[in-house]
Design a protein around this motif. Structure first.
Motif, PDB file in Angstrom:
ATOM      1  N   GLY A   1     -12.425   2.996 -10.336  1.00  0.00           N
ATOM      2  CA  GLY A   1     -13.018   3.566  -9.201  1.00  0.00           C
ATOM      3  C   GLY A   1     -11.643   3.939  -8.064  1.00  0.00           C
ATOM      4  O   GLY A   1     -10.947   4.036  -8.501  1.00  0.00           O
ATOM      5  N   ALA A   2     -12.486   4.321  -7.154  1.00  0.00           N
ATOM      6  CA  ALA A   2     -11.747   5.565  -6.576  1.00  0.00           C
ATOM      7  C   ALA A   2     -10.781   4.424  -5.389  1.00  0.00           C
ATOM      8  O   ALA A   2     -11.671   2.745  -5.416  1.00  0.00           O
ATOM      9  CB  ALA A   2     -12.666   6.348  -4.923  1.00  0.00           C
ATOM     10  N   ILE A   3      -9.488   3.744  -5.239  1.00  0.00           N
ATOM     11  CA  ILE A   3      -8.530   2.927  -4.635  1.00  0.00           C
ATOM     12  C   ILE A   3      -8.110   3.714  -3.124  1.00  0.00           C
ATOM     13  O   ILE A   3      -7.485   5.079  -3.113  1.00  0.00           O
ATOM     14  CB  ILE A   3      -7.788   3.404  -5.633  1.00  0.00           C
ATOM     15  N   LYS A   4      -8.570   2.912  -2.560  1.00  0.00           N
ATOM     16  CA  LYS A   4      -7.458   2.514  -0.626  1.00  0.00           C
ATOM     17  C   LYS A   4      -7.361   1.568  -0.348  1.00  0.00           C
ATOM     18  O   LYS A   4      -7.424   0.423  -0.690  1.00  0.00           O
ATOM     19  CB  LYS A   4      -9.441   2.920  -0.168  1.00  0.00           C
ATOM     20  N   PHE A   5      -6.272   2.610   0.072  1.00  0.00           N
ATOM     21  CA  PHE A   5      -5.437   0.638   0.827  1.00  0.00           C
ATOM     22  C   PHE A   5      -5.033   1.819   2.252  1.00  0.00           C
ATOM     23  O   PHE A   5      -4.893   3.009   2.610  1.00  0.00           O
ATOM     24  CB  PHE A   5      -3.566   1.419   0.248  1.00  0.00           C
ATOM     25  N   GLU A   6      -4.947   0.813   3.271  1.00  0.00           N
ATOM     26  CA  GLU A   6      -4.830   0.847   4.430  1.00  0.00           C
ATOM     27  C   GLU A   6      -3.320   0.515   5.424  1.00  0.00           C
ATOM     28  O   GLU A   6      -3.415  -0.782   4.912  1.00  0.00           O
ATOM     29  CB  GLU A   6      -5.498   0.615   5.520  1.00  0.00           C
ATOM     30  N   SER A   7      -2.755   1.258   6.162  1.00  0.00           N
ATOM     31  CA  SER A   7      -1.593   0.445   6.960  1.00  0.00           C
ATOM     32  C   SER A   7      -1.599   0.121   8.315  1.00  0.00           C
ATOM     33  O   SER A   7      -2.883   0.923   9.177  1.00  0.00           O
ATOM     34  CB  SER A   7      -0.691   0.746   6.511  1.00  0.00           C
ATOM     35  N   ASP A   8      -1.392  -0.937   8.742  1.00  0.00           N
ATOM     36  CA  ASP A   8      -1.335  -1.029  10.126  1.00  0.00           C
ATOM     37  C   ASP A   8       0.477  -0.497  10.930  1.00  0.00           C
ATOM     38  O   ASP A   8       0.573  -0.742  12.260  1.00  0.00           O
ATOM     39  CB  ASP A   8      -1.365  -2.077  10.727  1.00  0.00           C
ATOM     40  N   GLY A   9       1.653  -0.165   9.739  1.00  0.00           N
ATOM     41  CA  GLY A   9       2.306   0.153   9.936  1.00  0.00           C
ATOM     42  C   GLY A   9       3.288  -0.866   9.759  1.00  0.00           C
ATOM     43  O   GLY A   9       4.252  -1.010   9.282  1.00  0.00           O
ATOM     44  N   THR A  10       3.310  -1.930   9.540  1.00  0.00           N
ATOM     45  CA  THR A  10       3.370  -3.927   8.831  1.00  0.00           C
ATOM     46  C   THR A  10       3.370  -4.003   7.548  1.00  0.00           C
ATOM     47  O   THR A  10       4.177  -4.118   6.682  1.00  0.00           O
ATOM     48  CB  THR A  10       3.597  -4.744   9.913  1.00  0.00           C
ATOM     49  N   SER A  11       1.933  -4.249   7.287  1.00  0.00           N
ATOM     50  CA  SER A  11       1.280  -4.578   6.054  1.00  0.00           C
ATOM     51  C   SER A  11       0.397  -2.894   5.354  1.00  0.00           C
ATOM     52  O   SER A  11       0.162  -2.615   6.057  1.00  0.00           O
ATOM     53  CB  SER A  11       0.624  -5.458   6.615  1.00  0.00           C
ATOM     54  N   ILE A  12       0.576  -3.664   4.348  1.00  0.00           N
ATOM     55  CA  ILE A  12      -0.595  -2.405   3.558  1.00  0.00           C
ATOM     56  C   ILE A  12      -1.591  -3.529   2.823  1.00  0.00           C
ATOM     57  O   ILE A  12      -1.601  -4.680   2.574  1.00  0.00           O
ATOM     58  CB  ILE A  12       0.034  -2.265   2.558  1.00  0.00           C
ATOM     59  N   TRP A  13      -2.641  -3.702   3.043  1.00  0.00           N
ATOM     60  CA  TRP A  13      -3.914  -4.001   2.103  1.00  0.00           C
ATOM     61  C   TRP A  13      -4.823  -2.518   1.261  1.00  0.00           C
ATOM     62  O   TRP A  13      -5.222  -1.805   1.615  1.00  0.00           O
ATOM     63  CB  TRP A  13      -4.555  -4.908   3.343  1.00  0.00           C
ATOM     64  N   ARG A  14      -5.530  -3.236   0.282  1.00  0.00           N
ATOM     65  CA  ARG A  14      -6.384  -2.794  -0.225  1.00  0.00           C
ATOM     66  C   ARG A  14      -7.714  -2.924   0.867  1.00  0.00           C
ATOM     67  O   ARG A  14      -8.077  -3.820   0.376  1.00  0.00           O
ATOM     68  CB  ARG A  14      -6.669  -3.838  -2.144  1.00  0.00           C
TER      69      ARG A  14
END
Length: 120
Positions: free
Chosen positions: A98-111
């Protein structure tokens, strides 16, 4: 359209419907600048995208294939999925997840599992 998003130390490359000739041009023109943590795989993962030279230059850690379930073109190509895995890339597919979303704080990336955030 090809877009590279840089946020701190995190990077995302969106290649739209780019196919092998465009990917090879990108490698020739931009070389190491193509490196990105996340790749939105080109052309729905068709066999006409994600060539070896491009993936070698890009070195993606995560790949997202945006593709409809049971699509008439049978995307993504098994060859492309294997090529991504051969590059030690974590592969995510919208036809399976289904829909896939990743976020980042500028250092790490997470699902982000958006369904858990939006139960409606």
């Amino acid at each position: 359209m090809v877009i590279k998003l840089l946020y701190g130390k995190s990077s995302f490359l969106f290649v739209g419907d780019a196919e092998v000739p465009v990917e090879k041009d990108l490698v020739q023109q931009y070389g190491d600048f193509l490196h990105a943590d996340v790749l939105k795989v080109g052309h729905h993962g068709s066999r006409t995208s994600s060539c070896e030279e491009f993936l070698t230059a890009m070195k993606p850690h995560i790949a997202v294939v945006s593709v409809g379930k049971f699509n008439k073109f049978r995307h993504p190509s098994k060859l492309v999925i294997q090529r991504l895995k051969d590059h030690a890339t974590e592969v995510h597919r919208t036809d399976e997840e289904g829909a896939i979303k990743f976020e980042s704080d500028g250092t790490s990336i997470w699902r982000v599992y958006w369904r858990e955030q939006n139960p409606h």
